[in-house]
Structure formats: C-alpha cells, structure tokens
Scaffold this motif. Structure first.
Motif, PDB file in Angstrom:
ATOM      1  N   GLU A 185      -0.830 -44.773  28.505  1.00  0.00           N
ATOM      2  CA  GLU A 185      -2.261 -44.617  28.806  1.00  0.00           C
ATOM      3  C   GLU A 185      -2.777 -45.524  29.914  1.00  0.00           C
ATOM      4  O   GLU A 185      -2.210 -46.590  30.189  1.00  0.00           O
ATOM      5  N   PHE A 186      -3.879 -45.076  30.482  1.00  0.00           N
ATOM      6  CA  PHE A 186      -4.643 -45.792  31.515  1.00  0.00           C
ATOM      7  C   PHE A 186      -6.050 -45.944  30.934  1.00  0.00           C
ATOM      8  O   PHE A 186      -6.701 -44.950  30.628  1.00  0.00           O
ATOM      9  N   LEU A 187      -6.498 -47.183  30.781  1.00  0.00           N
ATOM     10  CA  LEU A 187      -7.822 -47.466  30.202  1.00  0.00           C
ATOM     11  C   LEU A 187      -8.846 -47.659  31.316  1.00  0.00           C
ATOM     12  O   LEU A 187      -8.608 -48.419  32.267  1.00  0.00           O
ATOM     13  N   PRO A 247      -0.360 -51.762  23.031  1.00  0.00           N
ATOM     14  CA  PRO A 247       0.912 -51.697  23.790  1.00  0.00           C
ATOM     15  C   PRO A 247       1.143 -50.372  24.511  1.00  0.00           C
ATOM     16  O   PRO A 247       2.007 -50.304  25.398  1.00  0.00           O
ATOM     17  N   GLN A 248       0.385 -49.324  24.168  1.00  0.00           N
ATOM     18  CA  GLN A 248       0.557 -48.036  24.861  1.00  0.00           C
ATOM     19  C   GLN A 248      -0.154 -48.013  26.209  1.00  0.00           C
ATOM     20  O   GLN A 248       0.008 -47.077  26.982  1.00  0.00           O
ATOM     21  N   ILE A 249      -0.983 -49.020  26.469  1.00  0.00           N
ATOM     22  CA  ILE A 249      -1.782 -49.005  27.696  1.00  0.00           C
ATOM     23  C   ILE A 249      -1.029 -49.723  28.820  1.00  0.00           C
ATOM     24  O   ILE A 249      -0.776 -50.927  28.751  1.00  0.00           O
ATOM     25  N   ASP A 250      -0.661 -48.953  29.827  1.00  0.00           N
ATOM     26  CA  ASP A 250       0.116 -49.498  30.946  1.00  0.00           C
ATOM     27  C   ASP A 250      -0.762 -49.995  32.083  1.00  0.00           C
ATOM     28  O   ASP A 250      -0.335 -50.832  32.878  1.00  0.00           O
ATOM     29  N   HIS A 251      -1.972 -49.411  32.211  1.00  0.00           N
ATOM     30  CA  HIS A 251      -2.859 -49.764  33.326  1.00  0.00           C
ATOM     31  C   HIS A 251      -4.293 -49.750  32.823  1.00  0.00           C
ATOM     32  O   HIS A 251      -4.629 -48.962  31.944  1.00  0.00           O
ATOM     33  N   ASP A 353      -7.760 -42.238  43.833  1.00  0.00           N
ATOM     34  CA  ASP A 353      -6.536 -42.581  44.576  1.00  0.00           C
ATOM     35  C   ASP A 353      -5.599 -43.430  43.702  1.00  0.00           C
ATOM     36  O   ASP A 353      -4.371 -43.274  43.770  1.00  0.00           O
ATOM     37  N   ALA A 354      -6.177 -44.335  42.907  1.00  0.00           N
ATOM     38  CA  ALA A 354      -5.348 -45.138  41.994  1.00  0.00           C
ATOM     39  C   ALA A 354      -4.665 -44.218  40.973  1.00  0.00           C
ATOM     40  O   ALA A 354      -3.474 -44.376  40.659  1.00  0.00           O
ATOM     41  N   ILE A 355      -5.423 -43.238  40.500  1.00  0.00           N
ATOM     42  CA  ILE A 355      -4.860 -42.278  39.545  1.00  0.00           C
ATOM     43  C   ILE A 355      -3.751 -41.457  40.224  1.00  0.00           C
ATOM     44  O   ILE A 355      -2.697 -41.206  39.626  1.00  0.00           O
ATOM     45  N   GLU A 356      -3.980 -41.081  41.491  1.00  0.00           N
ATOM     46  CA  GLU A 356      -2.946 -40.312  42.212  1.00  0.00           C
ATOM     47  C   GLU A 356      -1.650 -41.133  42.326  1.00  0.00           C
ATOM     48  O   GLU A 356      -0.553 -40.580  42.287  1.00  0.00           O
ATOM     49  N   ILE A 357      -1.779 -42.440  42.473  1.00  0.00           N
ATOM     50  CA  ILE A 357      -0.564 -43.269  42.581  1.00  0.00           C
ATOM     51  C   ILE A 357       0.158 -43.346  41.242  1.00  0.00           C
ATOM     52  O   ILE A 357       1.375 -43.132  41.176  1.00  0.00           O
ATOM     53  N   VAL A 358      -0.564 -43.629  40.171  1.00  0.00           N
ATOM     54  CA  VAL A 358       0.163 -43.735  38.889  1.00  0.00           C
ATOM     55  C   VAL A 358       0.721 -42.375  38.464  1.00  0.00           C
ATOM     56  O   VAL A 358       1.762 -42.303  37.807  1.00  0.00           O
TER      57      VAL A 358
END
Ligand code: ZN
Length: 453
Positions: A185-187, A247-251, A353-358
């Motif tokens: 996940e991305f928070l 722990p599931q949140i990577d970004h 753009d940050a979302i496009e990178i991840v």
C-alpha cells in the motif's frame, strides 16, 4: 553520442486545467465549515468528501486510550461574539470562524476591556489579519481578531459570549482504500481539523479526494489508502487501530498547503532514504529551481506520528510553501483567494507522477549485453534527426541498455542519467517490445504494459 541533449520537457496532461478547477471548487465547499479536532465540522467535511469517493467512516469514543493520549471531548460551537455597550457585535463568529479560539470552553459574561484583553489574540505585526489559534489540551476561552480593530475599541464594558459545549462524544475520521493487486500500500493523508483556512488544509483534503476519485477504475499494483483525520489525535487513532497493517505500507505522503504558488517542498521521511524519498527527490529535481528538499525533523504534521520510532513508516511531507514560511499561514489571509487552480493542478501532477513511478518501476535485463545492440537496424534510431526530443529519447535508450544488468531499476537509471523517469520508462517499454529487454528475475513490468507483453 556525448553531445546529445538530455533536456526533458514533460507536457502536462490535457485535462490539467480542469482538474485544478475541480480541486479548487471542492476546497471552496470545505472552506466555510468550522472544523476542530472533534465535532460536527469534521462530520460535515467527511460528508462533502463522501460525494467524491465512497468514504469509510470511523469514530472513536471520548476517553478511549490511544497510546499515550486519550480522545478528548467533542466540541460544539453555535455562536460567539463580543458586543459593545450598545449591543453591536464588534467580533462575530458568524463573520469568520477564526474569531473564536478553536476548542474554547463556553463563557457568557460582561467585563471591562482591560480584563477582556487577556482573552484576545491578535497579530501586531499583521494588524489587519485575524490569527488562527487553538487550545485543544488546556481548558481556556478566547477570541481572535485584527489588531487594528482591537485598537479602535473604546474602553468600557463588553458582553462576551461563546455558546459552546465540550461533552463526551466521539472523534471522527474518514478512510478510503483504492485496492491494488499486490496487497502492498501507499498511504496518502491530510489533516481535517483546521477551520476556514484554504491552503492549510482545504487544499490537501480536496486534492487527495480528487486523486482518489480519479484512480477509481484503474488497475494498480499498490493499494492507495487515503486518510482524512484530525491532526495528531486522528493519526494516533488510525495507528492504534491499524498497528498490524502498518508493515503493508511501502510508501506514504502527508499532504498540506498545496494550493499556493510556492515550492514544491518535500520533507523526507525519518528514514531519509526510503523509496518515496527518492521518488520525490527525483520529481523535484526536474521541477525547477524553486523546489526545496528538507531533511526529516520531528515537527510538522502527521508524519510526526507515522515516523515515530515505534512505527518509522516511509512517510514524507509534500507541500508547496512549507508551513509557517508564508505570511498568510494560520491567518485570515489564508482564504480562497490565496489558493489557485493552476497551483492545485501542479500539486495534482506531482503526486500523480509519484504514483506513476511506484506503479511503473521495474528492473530490466538486457538480452543482448555484449556490445550495443544495433538500434538502427531495428528502426530505433529513426528519431535521431537532431531534434532535442528525439535525441533525449535515444539517450534514454542507451542508458537503459547500459544499466540493464539486472541490478538497476528504472528509478536507479533515471537518477544516474539525470533523465526524467517518464523518458526512461518509455525507452524501456520500447526496447522490451523489440525483445531487447526482459524483466530481471523477481521483477514485473507495469500493469498498464502487460497487455502488450
Ligand atoms: Zn496548520
């Protein structure tokens, strides 16, 4: 080849203007509401956000323990004023909700101006502005007003009234998950507790709601978890209920003050070298001279809680002008004229753009690594007629082929080459389609490229 330009003008998407107007319009609907850390204002705000996305609502009862904190009483405010001896309202909550010290206890008394002044907050250096002040964790009452207005008040007895209530109730917050295919996940989090302040943080709430809405229907690697919670205590409430989920949140990004013309500003996570820190540093490096990257400090918004040592989450803070650095900050000048659709659109593009990178990063392996593959024979040098865009695209191909030893992700390549991630990603996609690259073991190509794999 060394003379090839590495310029990288990334054209904005055609709907950039429209999305800025939409975010501005939504922020304008949120702006008039008197919010605090608890109470009806937060619920009314969540109601408006729920018109954009299917928001999940949560509440925590007054008195519930949240780590070292407990949920405070719920604040209700109906009216507040200071009346002069002729009964005229010289300060009126109905004119601006900033006039009342946020979270004030009730009061209804008559008192001389000299005594009243101990309860009045002004900004002597900005005499025409009303400050925003709170007293969440100490029981006080007070008013905020323009210093210039206070100076014009004659001596005399004034009637002061704050028709407010502090009683057992609940704390509310809203959450929305756009599910992803990997379970990681991305928070994205914005504070919902400030009253009529446009940049801080109607801008952040509206921006995240629009990003959430526009992700709907898109298949993503990551789940995108949107959190709209009151500052500090709301983040603690979410953390206390989701400890196993952390722990599931990577970004993660905390978002505030994204409607003004400054910055952008990024404050790194406590880790300092998290993937999101690299993503934001990369995007801001391509943004221009105004961009500012700051190291982590334990002061600011809810990154303070997410980056506390017991969690140490990879969460940074994204803003345009950094908090407390612009004169409108926490004053009545932070109104809807201070934020603009084009700046909201700019913030929207940065986060997208940050979302496009991840979503788009992967690690390629060069399938013909002995010498350079002959690009001309495959038509891949056709664009190299001297135009800058073509040269840049060719440079991106050469970088990708050279670094595709299985040990470099596309973001690694973008950082090392100085090219924008979008150019590196486009080059890698093209080379893969010509069977010159394949994903290294353990890596996957982006979901939106899988149909052409
Ligand atoms: Zn603030």
């Amino acid at each position: 080849m060394s003379a090839l330009a590495t310029g990288n003008v990334i054209a904005p998407p055609p709907d950039a203007g429209a999305v800025g107007e939409e975010i501005h319009c939504l922020a304008g609907m949120l702006y008039p509401i008197c919010r605090s850390i608890t109470g009806q204002g937060v619920r009314d705000t969540l109601d408006i956000l729920a018109t954009c996305i299917p928001l999940e609502r949560h509440s925590v009862a007054t008195g519930e323990r949240l780590f070292d904190w407990s949920v405070p009483k719920e604040w209700t405010i109906r009216d507040a004023f200071i009346k002069d001896c002729e009964g005229r309202r010289v300060v009126d909550f109905a004119a601006s909700n900033l006039h009342v010290l946020n979270y004030s206890i009730p009061v209804h008394r008559r008192m001389p101006l000299a005594e009243l002044k101990a309860h009045i907050f002004t900004l002597p250096d900005q005499p025409d502005l009303v400050p925003y002040r709170t007293s969440y964790y100490a029981e006080r009452w007070g008013f905020c007003m323009a210093e210039s207005r206070l100076r014009r008040l004659p001596e005399g007895v004034y009637e002061v009234c704050i028709d407010a209530e502090l009683k057992d109730g609940r704390l509310d917050y809203g959450e929305y998950l756009h599910p992803g295919v990997t379970g990681r996940e991305f928070l994205l989090s914005a504070h919902i507790c400030h009253p009529s302040l446009a940049n801080d943080n109607c801008s952040g709430l509206a921006l995240l709601a629009m990003i959430a809405r526009n992700l709907r229907g898109r298949r993503t690697r990551y789940g995108y978890r949107f959190l709209f919670a009151p500052g500090t205590i709301g983040a603690l409430a979410w953390l206390s209920r989701n400890e196993n989920h952390v722990p599931q949140i990577d970004h993660g990004l905390v978002v505030s003050c994204v409607g003004d013309g400054g910055g952008p500003t990024y404050k790194r996570s406590r880790r300092g070298n998290a993937y999101i820190d690299r993503v934001m540093a990369h995007l801001l490096a391509h943004h221009g001279a105004q961009a500012i990257i700051k190291d982590f400090s334990p002061y600011g918004y809810d990154e303070r809680q997410f980056c506390s040592p017991g969690f140490d989450m990879p969460v940074g803070l994204f803003q345009h002008s950094a908090f407390a650095t612009f004169p409108e900050y926490h004053t009545s000048a932070d109104d809807m004229t201070f934020i603009h659709p084009q700046h909201l659109a700019r913030a929207y593009r940065t986060i997208m753009d940050a979302i496009e990178i991840v979503e788009g990063d992967w690690t390629p392996l060069n399938l013909l690594p002995r010498g350079e593959p002959q690009l001309g024979r495959r038509g891949l040098y056709a664009a190299l007629g001297g135009d800058t865009a073509g040269s840049s695209a060719a440079m991106a191909m050469l970088w990708v082929l050279n670094l595709a030893d299985g040990g470099h992700s596309l973001l690694d390549m973008a950082e090392r080459s100085g090219l924008h991630f979008k150019e590196i990603s486009a080059a890698a996609d093209l080379l893969r389609k010509h069977d010159l690259l394949a994903p290294a073991s353990g890596s996957d190509i982006p979901l939106d490229q899988t149909s052409s794999a």
